[in-house]
Design a protein around this motif. Structure first.
Motif, short mmCIF file in Angstrom:
data_model
loop_
_atom_site.label_atom_id
_atom_site.label_comp_id
_atom_site.label_asym_id
_atom_site.label_seq_id
_atom_site.Cartn_x
_atom_site.Cartn_y
_atom_site.Cartn_z
N GLY A 271 0.84 -1.19 0.00
CA GLY A 271 0.00 0.00 0.00
C GLY A 271 0.87 1.23 0.00
N LYS A 272 0.25 2.38 0.15
CA LYS A 272 0.96 3.66 0.10
C LYS A 272 1.88 3.82 1.31
N SER A 273 3.04 4.37 1.06
CA SER A 273 4.00 4.64 2.13
C SER A 273 3.84 6.06 2.65
N ASP A 274 3.99 6.23 3.97
CA ASP A 274 3.92 7.56 4.57
C ASP A 274 5.11 8.44 4.18
N VAL A 275 6.17 7.83 3.67
CA VAL A 275 7.35 8.62 3.30
C VAL A 275 7.41 8.91 1.80
N GLU A 276 6.35 8.54 1.09
CA GLU A 276 6.28 8.83 -0.35
C GLU A 276 6.38 10.33 -0.58
N GLY A 277 7.23 10.73 -1.50
CA GLY A 277 7.44 12.14 -1.75
C GLY A 277 8.56 12.73 -0.91
N ILE A 278 8.97 12.00 0.12
CA ILE A 278 10.10 12.43 0.97
C ILE A 278 11.33 11.59 0.66
N PHE A 279 11.12 10.27 0.62
CA PHE A 279 12.18 9.33 0.27
C PHE A 279 11.74 8.51 -0.94
N ASP A 280 12.69 8.22 -1.81
CA ASP A 280 12.37 7.46 -3.02
C ASP A 280 12.06 6.01 -2.72
N PRO A 281 11.19 5.38 -3.53
CA PRO A 281 10.96 3.94 -3.42
C PRO A 281 12.19 3.18 -3.90
N PRO A 282 12.25 1.85 -3.75
CA PRO A 282 11.16 0.97 -3.30
C PRO A 282 10.97 1.00 -1.78
N TYR A 283 9.77 0.58 -1.35
CA TYR A 283 9.42 0.50 0.06
C TYR A 283 9.09 -0.95 0.44
N TYR A 284 9.37 -1.28 1.69
CA TYR A 284 9.18 -2.67 2.15
C TYR A 284 8.48 -2.70 3.51
N GLU A 285 7.94 -3.86 3.85
CA GLU A 285 7.31 -4.06 5.16
C GLU A 285 7.73 -5.43 5.71
N TRP A 286 7.82 -5.50 7.05
CA TRP A 286 8.29 -6.73 7.69
C TRP A 286 7.20 -7.80 7.75
N PHE A 287 5.99 -7.38 8.02
CA PHE A 287 4.83 -8.28 8.00
C PHE A 287 3.59 -7.40 7.87
N GLN A 288 2.45 -8.02 7.67
CA GLN A 288 1.21 -7.27 7.50
C GLN A 288 0.30 -7.46 8.72
#
Length: 237
Positions: free
Chosen positions: A55-72
């Motif tokens: 889903g959308k990252s809270d840091v989008e527009g501040i830090f470049d992707p890619p973004y990851y998550e440890w678990f859902q």
């Protein structure tokens, strides 16, 4: 023996980044906020979490992707998906890139870091690697999944821990709850929100003192190793 044991390596930490960010982002956050006097006394390995952001990252527009998550997790943070896979992934990193002197975590990475010593003690995680020795928790909290929490916090967290608590961090009340499970935690308060903070003079002293204590432990271990090797050589001779 003195020269071989006297060269003390830096404390080495596994850095677990926040939800839907990345190892590179955590590295940037820490290296732009923390002074050289701290950075030159610690080595941090910054892996990416195992799962691409769903889903959308809270840091989008501040830090470049890619973004990851440890678990859902669900909206109440009580049901986890891919949690066992996450634990196995972290264990594999420790096996391949360790050993480490501790875990450093921010946000979701801090929740994991604070819960792993208890899960390890219960034989629920990290069974193939050495016991976790130290924790640095930034913007942390407790697990809310009932089963995971029962295993993670059924006994006090005895390893030394350093906690950053932000006055305006939405997780602060839950970070305080985590402190209650820790034996003799060191706490650095800062005025910011849910972020990697800069140090004031008091916080910097506490951080450096925490790292110096770990350095002394490392030196003690190195001296024991040297003595053991010398004894082996005497026996072989």
């Amino acid at each position: 023996m003195g020269s071989e044991a006297g060269i003390v390596r830096k404390p080495r930490f596994l850095g677990l980044h926040g939800f839907r960010t990345s190892g590179a982002i955590l590295k940037t956050q820490i290296e732009t906020k923390w002074p050289k006097s701290v950075l030159e006394k610690i080595d941090i390995v910054y892996p990416d979490a195992p799962f691409p952001a769903q889903g959308k990252s809270d840091v989008e527009g501040i830090f470049d992707p890619p973004y990851y998550e440890w678990f859902q997790f669900n909206k109440e943070f009580t049901t986890y998906t891919n949690f066992d896979e996450c634990l196995a992934y972290i264990e594999d990193i420790i096996i391949k890139q360790g050993p480490f002197d501790g875990l450093l975590g921010f946000s979701q990475g801090a929740i994991l870091s604070g819960g792993l010593p208890g899960l390890q003690a219960k034989g629920m995680a990290l069974t193939k690697v050495p016991q976790i020795k130290n924790l640095i928790i930034i913007g942390g909290a407790k697990f809310k999944n009932v089963t995971v929490a029962e295993n993670a916090y059924s006994s006090p967290i005895h390893c030394p821990s350093l906690h950053f608590l932000g006055e305006n961090d939405f997780l602060k009340p839950y970070g305080l709850e985590l402190l209650e499970s820790c034996v003799d935690p060191v706490v650095i308060h800062h005025p910011k929100g849910h972020t990697i903070p800069r140090f004031d003079e008091s916080g910097l002293k506490m951080m450096l003192s925490f790292l110096e204590r770990i350095e002394k432990d490392i030196l003690s271990e190195q001296e024991k190793d040297v003595c053991y090797k010398e004894e082996e050589n005497v026996v072989e001779a």
